[in-house]
Design a protein around this motif. Structure first.
Motif, mmCIF file in Angstrom:
data_model
loop_
_atom_site.group_PDB
_atom_site.id
_atom_site.type_symbol
_atom_site.label_atom_id
_atom_site.label_comp_id
_atom_site.label_asym_id
_atom_site.label_seq_id
_atom_site.Cartn_x
_atom_site.Cartn_y
_atom_site.Cartn_z
ATOM 1 N N PHE A 1 -3.203 10.907 -9.286
ATOM 2 C CA PHE A 1 -2.084 10.260 -9.976
ATOM 3 C C PHE A 1 -0.781 10.622 -9.276
ATOM 4 N N PRO A 2 0.107 9.651 -9.062
ATOM 5 C CA PRO A 2 -0.067 8.203 -9.187
ATOM 6 C C PRO A 2 -0.361 7.651 -7.794
ATOM 7 N N ASP A 3 -1.573 7.308 -7.524
ATOM 8 C CA ASP A 3 -1.977 6.965 -6.168
ATOM 9 C C ASP A 3 -2.854 5.722 -6.194
ATOM 10 N N SER A 4 -3.570 5.491 -5.120
ATOM 11 C CA SER A 4 -4.529 4.400 -5.025
ATOM 12 C C SER A 4 -5.408 4.694 -3.817
ATOM 13 N N TRP A 5 -6.287 3.769 -3.472
ATOM 14 C CA TRP A 5 -7.090 3.952 -2.257
ATOM 15 C C TRP A 5 -6.178 4.207 -1.059
ATOM 16 N N PHE A 6 -4.964 3.635 -1.105
ATOM 17 C CA PHE A 6 -4.008 3.695 0.006
ATOM 18 C C PHE A 6 -3.612 5.136 0.333
ATOM 19 N N GLY A 7 -3.799 6.045 -0.622
ATOM 20 C CA GLY A 7 -3.468 7.436 -0.372
ATOM 21 C C GLY A 7 -4.327 8.079 0.702
ATOM 22 N N TRP A 8 -5.479 7.479 0.996
ATOM 23 C CA TRP A 8 -6.398 8.004 2.013
ATOM 24 C C TRP A 8 -6.257 7.267 3.335
ATOM 25 N N TYR B 1 -6.311 1.443 -11.898
ATOM 26 C CA TYR B 1 -5.415 1.372 -10.743
ATOM 27 C C TYR B 1 -5.685 0.126 -9.907
ATOM 28 N N GLY B 2 -4.637 -0.333 -9.216
ATOM 29 C CA GLY B 2 -4.780 -1.391 -8.227
ATOM 30 C C GLY B 2 -5.484 -2.605 -8.758
ATOM 31 N N GLU B 3 -6.565 -2.987 -8.093
ATOM 32 C CA GLU B 3 -7.320 -4.188 -8.467
ATOM 33 C C GLU B 3 -8.583 -3.868 -9.256
ATOM 34 N N THR B 4 -8.750 -2.607 -9.642
ATOM 35 C CA THR B 4 -9.878 -2.213 -10.488
ATOM 36 C C THR B 4 -9.521 -2.476 -11.951
ATOM 37 N N ASP B 5 -10.533 -2.653 -12.796
ATOM 38 C CA ASP B 5 -10.301 -2.924 -14.221
ATOM 39 C C ASP B 5 -9.377 -1.889 -14.859
ATOM 40 N N MET B 6 -8.633 -2.334 -15.865
ATOM 41 C CA MET B 6 -7.728 -1.462 -16.610
ATOM 42 C C MET B 6 -8.017 -1.603 -18.112
ATOM 43 N N VAL C 1 4.644 0.426 -5.030
ATOM 44 C CA VAL C 1 5.227 -0.296 -6.171
ATOM 45 C C VAL C 1 4.361 -1.513 -6.501
ATOM 46 N N SER C 2 3.911 -2.212 -5.471
ATOM 47 C CA SER C 2 3.085 -3.404 -5.707
ATOM 48 C C SER C 2 1.744 -3.032 -6.338
ATOM 49 N N ARG C 3 1.241 -1.828 -6.028
ATOM 50 C CA ARG C 3 -0.038 -1.401 -6.587
ATOM 51 C C ARG C 3 0.049 -1.143 -8.091
ATOM 52 N N GLY D 1 1.144 -2.464 -14.392
ATOM 53 C CA GLY D 1 1.594 -1.548 -15.425
ATOM 54 C C GLY D 1 0.974 -0.174 -15.286
ATOM 55 N N MET D 2 1.412 0.745 -16.142
ATOM 56 C CA MET D 2 1.035 2.156 -16.048
ATOM 57 C C MET D 2 0.080 2.600 -17.148
ATOM 58 N N LEU D 3 -0.382 1.674 -17.989
ATOM 59 C CA LEU D 3 -1.283 2.065 -19.077
ATOM 60 C C LEU D 3 -2.519 2.784 -18.556
ATOM 61 N N GLY D 4 -3.153 2.207 -17.529
ATOM 62 C CA GLY D 4 -4.369 2.805 -16.998
ATOM 63 C C GLY D 4 -4.146 4.187 -16.402
ATOM 64 N N PRO D 5 -3.237 4.297 -15.413
ATOM 65 C CA PRO D 5 -3.006 5.614 -14.803
ATOM 66 C C PRO D 5 -2.614 6.694 -15.803
ATOM 67 N N LEU D 6 -1.759 6.376 -16.759
ATOM 68 C CA LEU D 6 -1.316 7.376 -17.733
ATOM 69 C C LEU D 6 -2.408 7.727 -18.741
ATOM 70 N N SER D 7 -3.387 6.847 -18.897
ATOM 71 C CA SER D 7 -4.450 7.102 -19.876
ATOM 72 C C SER D 7 -5.267 8.336 -19.524
ATOM 73 N N TYR D 8 -5.308 8.709 -18.257
ATOM 74 C CA TYR D 8 -6.051 9.915 -17.881
ATOM 75 C C TYR D 8 -5.498 11.144 -18.600
ATOM 76 N N TYR D 9 -4.184 11.138 -18.851
ATOM 77 C CA TYR D 9 -3.554 12.260 -19.539
ATOM 78 C C TYR D 9 -3.770 12.191 -21.052
ATOM 79 N N ARG D 10 -4.367 11.117 -21.536
ATOM 80 C CA ARG D 10 -4.544 10.913 -22.969
ATOM 81 C C ARG D 10 -5.999 11.108 -23.391
ATOM 82 N N THR D 11 -6.763 11.792 -22.558
ATOM 83 C CA THR D 11 -8.195 11.972 -22.820
ATOM 84 C C THR D 11 -8.561 13.424 -23.112
#
Length: 334
Positions: free
Chosen positions: A45-52, A74-79, A228-230, A234-244
Motif C-alpha cells: 500500500f499504496p502500490d500496484s504491479w508497477f511497483g515491481w 487495486y488497478g484493474e483487479t476487482d474491488m 494517480v491513474s492506477r 477510488g481508494m475503497l479497495g486499498p484502504l479496506s486492508y486496514y479495515r480487516t
C-alpha cells in the motif's frame, strides 16, 4: 520491457475460481526453463504491479517467470465493497487460485509492505504452495493471541495513528480528493520523510494546499501520473486492508494458525536501515519464528526498497534463489 512504459509488459486478466477478476503481469522468458521456480510478486500500500517495474525485466532475463498481480482492490483487479473480502485469508486464497489457473503447483512468493505481510501469511495458509519466501520492508509477525482494535493500538502506540486514520471511513473521500499529495507524502526518500504517523498528522498533510511535496518524492512526474491513474477507481479497495483487523484475528484464531513458519522453508528478508516502520527489534523478533531466515540490511535505504535500491534488491533475490538450499528445495517439491 521498459520500466517507464507499462504497456511494454505482458498484461493478462482472468477470472479465478474464487470469483474475482485479477489483472496481472505474466512475464515468461524466451526458452523458459521450467526447472526454475516461478516468482509471484505481491505489492503493498499504496502500490500496484508497477511497483515491481525495475525487477521484472532483470529477473525474467535470468530465466524466471515473473507473475505480478494488481492485488484485490487495486488497478484493474476487482474491488469488492465488503471489507472482509480483503482479509489475509481471502487474499491468500486468491493467490492460490491464481496459481491454480496458471497450472503452477508451487512458487517463490515475494512481497513488499502489505504484500510482505500477506506473503508471510501465505506460508501459514498455503505452505504446500511455497518453494521459498522473500519479504521486503515488513518483517514476519505471528498471529496474535488477543485482538486489539487499530484505534486502541493508536492510543497505546502513537506511531500507529496513520493506520487508525486509514481504517476510518473518513479517509476514503479525503484521500480520493488529494491523490497527488497523498502519494507524495508516502513515496519519499528517508531524508525527506514527513511526520504523518500520529493521529491527525496524515490528513493534515494531504489537505494542506500550502506545501509543495514534490521535493523528496521518489516518484518523478511521469511515474506519479501513472500511479494517480492506477487509483482512478477510488481508494475503497486499498484502504479496506486496514479495515480487516478483527476479521483477520478471528479467521486465524478459528484456524489455529501456528506462530512459526514451516521449519524447512527458506526465507529472505530485505529491509532498509532508514525505514522507521522496520525497527531492529522487529527483525530480531522474526528470527524467533523462522528457522531458515536470511536477512539483508540495506544501509541508508528507507521503506521503498524496490525504488531506492533497485539493483541491490534484484541481485540479492537472485543470489538467494541461486543458493544450493533453494535448488534442493525446488527439486524436492517438484
Amino acid at each position: 520491457m521498459n520500466p517507464s512504459d507499462p504497456d511494454s509488459f505482458c498484461h493478462r486478466t482472468v477470472q479465478i475460481s474464487t470469483g474475482h477478476l485479477y489483472h496481472f503481469i505474466d512475464q515468461i522468458p524466451a526458452n523458459y526453463d521450467s526447472t526454475r521456480p516461478p516468482l509471484i510478486c505481491l505489492h503493498g500500500f499504496p502500490d500496484s504491479w508497477f511497483g515491481w517495474r525495475h525487477q521484472i525485466g532483470p529477473w525474467c532475463s535470468q530465466g524466471f517467470r515473473v507473475i505480478v498481480p494488481d492485488m484485490l482492490g487495486y488497478g484493474e483487479t476487482d474491488m469488492p465493497h465488503d471489507s472482509s473480502a480483503y482479509s489475509t485469508k481471502n487474499i491468500c486464497n486468491d493467490i492460490s487460485a491464481l496459481l491454480d489457473f496458471l497450472d503452477i503447483s508451487k512458487a517463490v512468493v515475494i512481497g513488499h509492505d502489505w504484500g510482505a505481510y500477506t506473503a508471510g501469511r501465505f506460508a501459514l495458509w498455503h505452505p504446500e504452495r511455497l518453494i521459498a519466501l522473500v519479504m521486503l520492508a515488513v518483517p514476519y509477525v505471528p498471529p496474535t493471541l488477543q485482538h486489539m482494535p487499530v484505534e486502541e493500538m493508536a492510543r497505546k502506540f502513537p506511531s500507529y495513528g496513520y493506520q487508525a486514520y486509514f481504517a476510518s471511513e473518513a479517509s476514503t473521500a479525503e484521500i480520493e480528493a488529494n491523490p497527488v499529495s497523498f502519494l507524495q507524502v508516502l513515496f519519499r526518500t528517508p531524508e525527506k520523510i514527513l511526520p504523518f504517523t500520529k493521529l491527525g498528522q496524515f490528513q493534515g498533510l494531504i489537505t494542506n494546499k500550502q506545501i509543495d511535496f514534490a521535493d523528496g518524492c521518489l516518484l518523478n512526474e511521469h511515474d506519479l501520473q501513472i500511479y494517480v491513474s492506477r487509483f482512478q477507481r477510488g481508494m475503497l479497495g486499498p484502504l479496506s486492508y486496514y479495515r480487516t483487523t478483527r476479521t483477520r484475528f478471528e479467521e486465524e484464531k478459528s484456524a489455529l494458525l501456528p506462530a512459526h513458519l514451516p521449519p524447512n522453508l527458506h526465507v529472505l528478508f530485505i529491509y532498509g536501515t532508514k525505514d522507521a516502520t522496520c525497527p531492529p527489534s522487529a527483525v530480531r523478533n522474526a528470527h524467533k519464528f523462522i528457522s531458515q531466515l536470511n536477512t539483508v540490511a540495506l544501509e541508508d535505504v528507507g521503506h521503498w526498497v524496490m525504488l531506492e535500491a533497485q539493483d541491490r534488491v534484484t541481485s540479492e533475490v537472485l543470489r538467494f534463489l541461486s543458493s544450493p538450499e533453494i535448488s534442493a528445495s525446488q527439486k524436492s517439491r517438484m
